[in-house]
Design an enzyme around this catalytic site. Structure first.
Site, mmCIF file in Angstrom:
data_model
loop_
_atom_site.group_PDB
_atom_site.id
_atom_site.type_symbol
_atom_site.label_atom_id
_atom_site.label_comp_id
_atom_site.label_asym_id
_atom_site.label_seq_id
_atom_site.Cartn_x
_atom_site.Cartn_y
_atom_site.Cartn_z
ATOM 1 N N GLU A 108 0.845 -1.201 0.000
ATOM 2 C CA GLU A 108 0.000 0.000 0.000
ATOM 3 C C GLU A 108 0.873 1.241 0.000
ATOM 4 O OE1 GLU A 108 -3.466 2.093 2.788
ATOM 5 O OE2 GLU A 108 -2.000 0.729 3.678
ATOM 6 N N LYS B 100 -10.269 0.941 -2.234
ATOM 7 C CA LYS B 100 -10.551 0.563 -0.852
ATOM 8 C C LYS B 100 -11.965 0.958 -0.458
ATOM 9 C CE LYS B 100 -8.591 0.916 3.818
ATOM 10 N NZ LYS B 100 -7.552 1.537 4.659
ATOM 11 N N CYS C 257 -4.973 -2.586 3.712
ATOM 12 C CA CYS C 257 -4.706 -2.201 5.097
ATOM 13 C C CYS C 257 -5.685 -2.878 6.046
ATOM 14 C CB CYS C 257 -4.734 -0.682 5.228
ATOM 15 S SG CYS C 257 -4.071 -0.068 6.795
#
Length: 411
Positions: free
Chosen positions: A154, A223, A276
């Site tokens: 990321e 995301k 994440c």
């Protein structure tokens, strides 16, 4: 007694459920995830999920508190001990007996960890060096056949994906030169859409493939579950007016992508990205049965040299146990690893905190499916329902019944 023990475990686990779902939720370190992922007790998550294992763990841990409550207390402690034995025995049996449903052709993966500290990442003078670290590691010679898939973490490069992948840019060419023909690369980073005066930003994972002398875009994942106060500001208008945006050091917030869906990065490879802390949410990780692996890219450099990255590795590994899918995990400063479908780090396939290097490893096999991947949280809901009935029994005991007869009072 035993019934009160059930009520306690249910109330506590319900609070943990609430913590994981209110607003965006933050289910960090559930009690059920206190077991080391890959251990025998952790395998129960394949049946009841992390929340169900939370209830079981709390009930076992609290059992000694009712030891003195007569016969029922001793029964509760005995039951808890039997449950603990079952956790270990059942988990050990699963680790020993569970085998892949069908043999699979090996997919080779290279995970890149460049060890770029957060303190220098956004220094403009460091940009060229950061790009150099990633492309040098990516282009390292292979001991055998080159990897089919290369993973960067990321936020690997501190610039917008739109900008550094623009045709003709030196960064794009550096990436082309680092890849083998036909290789696919997953890069985590931010991108923007919309007009220049009002762009919409996404925290994304893009899939690229080298064809001839250039790269082509294969797919994009945005995301879905954003970090409150880190990636967006809840109740933006109100909290901005109160000055919370400036205190949180937020400029423009990210926009939330659609609900997580698989990303096809080749005719033979479908993966489920989790960016994440999306890896903390069991529901987001339940993939399409055709998915070959979960891909978790994360910027754990924010934690520094603490236990945070180690905790995150353990929590993410529970998604492998629940789904029966291996996890490819890439971070900029550690811990990066290849995790098998039982939640175990594949032998040697790990880069710890502060290490720079690559992991070259074959993608472990997946399994035909787990009870959790089929039923989701329903086993947990059944446990909670049974506990609710127990709580009614406890309440009924406390209310004396008169059988409809009138109670006389003496003056």
């Amino acid at each position: 007694d035993a019934l009160r023990l059930l009520v306690f475990a249910s109330a506590f686990s319900l609070l943990e459920w609430t913590r994981g779902h209110i607003l965006t939720g933050f289910p960090w370190n559930l009690p059920g995830e206190a077991w080391r992922a890959g251990s025998a007790p952790s395998q129960a998550a394949a049946v009841v999920g992390a929340y169900g294992l939370t209830w079981i763990t709390l009930a076992i841990a609290a059992a000694p508190a009712v030891w003195r409550d007569g016969r029922s207390g001793r029964i509760a402690v005995g039951s808890a001990f039997a449950g603990l034995v079952l956790l270990y025995a059942g988990g050990a049996a699963r680790l020993a007996l569970d085998r892949p449903a069908t043999p699979q052709a090996a997919t080779l993966v290279r995970i890149v960890q460049a060890d770029v500290p957060q303190s220098i990442k956004w220094d403009a003078a460091s940009f060229q060096d950061i790009v150099g670290r990633y492309v040098d590691l990516t282009s390292r010679p292979y001991q055998g056949r080159p990897a089919d898939l290369v993973i960067w973490p990321e936020g690997a490069l501190p610039a917008a994906i739109n900008d550094y992948l623009v045709p003709g840019s030196w960064v794009r060419q550096a990436i082309v030169d680092a890849l083998q023909p036909g290789q696919r690369l997953l890069i985590g980073g931010y991108r923007y859409e919309g007009p220049a005066d009002k762009p919409v930003y996404y925290n994304s994972l893009v899939a690229l493939r080298r064809d001839a002398d250039d790269i082509v875009l294969v797919g994009v994942y945005d995301k879905h579950r954003l970090v409150p106060f880190g990636e967006y500001l809840p109740m933006d208008g109100v909290l901005t007016a109160l000055g919370v945006r400036s205190m949180a050091h937020l400029s423009d917030s990210f926009a939330s992508g659609p609900r997580p869906a698989p990303l096809r990065i080749g005719s033979d490879l479908l993966v489920q990205p989790l960016i994440c802390y999306e890896s903390l949410f069991p529901r987001l990780a339940r993939p399409d049965p055709a998915v070959r692996a979960l891909v978790n890219v994360s910027n754990d450099a924010w934690f520094g040299v603490t236990s945070g990255p180690l905790q995150h590795l353990n929590l993410a590994s529970y998604r492998a146990i629940e789904t029966g899918k291996p996890i490819i995990r890439a971070t900029p400063t550690g811990v990066s690893a290849m995790i098998d479908a039982h939640g175990r780090v594949v032998g040697g396939a790990r880069l710890n905190l502060g290490q720079a290097g690559v992991i070259d490893v074959a993608l472990p096999p997946e399994f035909s499916g787990t009870l959790f991947s089929s039923l989701g949280h329903w086993p947990y809901f059944l446990i909670m329902g049974a506990s609710l009935l127990a709580s009614r029994q406890v309440r009924a005991r406390k209310i004396p019944r008169t059988g409809g007869q009138k109670i006389n009072k003496k003056s």
